[in-house]
Enzyme design. Structure first.
Site, PDB file in Angstrom:
ATOM      1  N   LYS A  20      -4.333  10.857  -3.313  1.00 44.25           N
ATOM      2  CA  LYS A  20      -4.786   9.525  -3.785  1.00 44.25           C
ATOM      3  C   LYS A  20      -3.911   8.427  -3.161  1.00 44.25           C
ATOM      4  O   LYS A  20      -3.494   8.561  -2.025  1.00 44.25           O
ATOM      5  CB  LYS A  20      -4.784   9.471  -5.305  1.00 44.25           C
ATOM      6  CG  LYS A  20      -5.437  10.701  -5.948  1.00 44.25           C
ATOM      7  CD  LYS A  20      -5.665  10.530  -7.415  1.00 44.25           C
ATOM      8  CE  LYS A  20      -6.150  11.845  -7.997  1.00 44.25           C
ATOM      9  NZ  LYS A  20      -6.812  11.696  -9.272  1.00 44.25           N
ATOM     10  N   GLY A  38      -7.198  13.780 -13.932  1.00 38.50           N
ATOM     11  CA  GLY A  38      -6.030  12.971 -14.264  1.00 38.50           C
ATOM     12  C   GLY A  38      -5.826  12.791 -15.762  1.00 38.50           C
ATOM     13  O   GLY A  38      -5.055  11.939 -16.191  1.00 38.50           O
ATOM     14  N   SER A  65      -7.254  18.387 -13.344  1.00 39.19           N
ATOM     15  CA  SER A  65      -6.045  18.836 -14.034  1.00 39.19           C
ATOM     16  C   SER A  65      -5.720  20.307 -13.782  1.00 39.19           C
ATOM     17  O   SER A  65      -5.168  20.990 -14.645  1.00 39.19           O
ATOM     18  CB  SER A  65      -6.143  18.554 -15.538  1.00 39.19           C
ATOM     19  OG  SER A  65      -6.307  17.152 -15.748  1.00 39.19           O
TER      20      SER A  65
HETATM   21  C1  PEP Z   1      -8.477  14.850  -8.158  1.00 38.63           C
HETATM   22  O1  PEP Z   1      -7.984  13.764  -7.901  1.00 38.63           O
HETATM   23  O2  PEP Z   1      -9.385  15.265  -7.460  1.00 38.63           O
HETATM   24  C2  PEP Z   1      -7.975  15.599  -9.309  1.00 38.63           C
HETATM   25  C3  PEP Z   1      -8.546  16.719  -9.615  1.00 38.63           C
HETATM   26  O3  PEP Z   1      -6.899  15.048  -9.984  1.00 38.63           O
HETATM   27  P1  PEP Z   1      -6.002  15.803 -11.100  1.00 38.63           P
HETATM   28  O4  PEP Z   1      -5.690  17.171 -10.567  1.00 38.63           O
HETATM   29  O5  PEP Z   1      -4.792  14.948 -11.235  1.00 38.63           O
HETATM   30  O6  PEP Z   1      -6.830  15.871 -12.337  1.00 38.63           O
END
Ligand code: PEP
Length: 255
Positions: free
Chosen positions: A15, A176, A216
């Protein structure tokens, strides 16, 4: 084709995190930890980190990805980046249609479809993200939402090109938030995506597509999620920024 014959892909989605020097440091930390991986290891990084990242992973098994790409080759598209630019710096993967792009930057299935076709035409590999909102899951329309996204995002993409496609199932409510889909929920939707591809293309095409789970995923839950028949890897946000956590997920995918 069964799961064992598909290529597992563990991709970090950094990101808007890490400056070029921080990116180099993190990749240098990750590289020795994942050197024996029995899966594809990808780091998708911000545009300004790409050149440094490609240089940093030379001689390692880590591939570099971008986090978006425009569908036109060049022109008056201020702030956008073309597939040709990405190719020239040595990028191999491109994340497309991430829920944050859909939610905050007006990305639609139509633009995801255009980007997907452009990325494939350039010989890059798209990681196309699909997933339902919490409200849509609560209304029991997850399958309708996912089928619609798959049909629209891959409209006019050939069976041959599907060999280079990775699909990331990312329930928006799990990104997230620390709320992971259970392994059974992830499997149910990943299997549904494969069944949808089988209807649109053929069983053979569907069986060959790598389908990741994202939302996550971390070093504690990866092994169970990745043990499922239709979950072929992960798209990892937060945990991809911590070398040991990312490496533990890679190791879970390598078993
Ligand atoms: C993502 O950004 O694609 C994602 C899955 O984020 P996270 O693992 O932090 O939930």
């Amino acid at each position: 084709m069964n799961k064992a014959l598909r290529k597992a892909v563990i991709a970090g989605n950094w990101k808007m995190n890490k400056t070029p020097s921080e990116a180099k440091a993190l990749l240098n930390e990750i590289a020795p930890l994942v050197k024996d991986a029995d899966c594809e290891v990808v780091a998708c990084v911000p545009y300004v980190d790409l050149t440094t990242a490609v240089e940093a992973v030379k001689g390692t098994n880590i591939k570099i990805g971008a986090e978006n790409a425009h569908w036109e080759e060049k022109g008056a598209f201020t702030g956008e980046i073309s597939t040709g630019m990405l190719k020239e710096v040595g990028v191999e993967y491109v994340v497309l249609g991430h829920s944050e792009r859909r939610q905050y930057f007006g990305e639609t299935d139509e633009t995801v479809n255009k980007r997907t076709k452009a990325v494939l035409k350039a010989g890059l590999k798209p990681i196309v993200c699909v997933g339902e909102l919490l409200w849509e899951r609560e209304c029991n329309i997850t399958e309708e939402v996912i089928a619609r996204q798959i049909k629209l995002d891959f409209y006019d993409v050939t069976a041959e090109d599907m060999k280079n496609v990775v699909i990331a199932y990312e329930p928006v409510w799990a990104i997230g938030t620390g709320k992971t889909a259970t392994a059974d929920q992830a499997e149910e939707v990943c299997a549904f995506i494969r069944a949808t591809l089988a209807k649109l293309y053929s069983k053979e095409v569907a069986d060959g597509v790598t389908i990741q789970y994202g939302g996550s995923m971390n070093d504690g839950n990866a092994a169970e999620l990745l043990s499922k028949e239709d979950v072929d890897g992960g798209l990892i946000g937060g945990a991809s920024l911590v070398a040991e956590k990312f490496a533990a997920i890679v190791s879970a995918a390598s078993k």
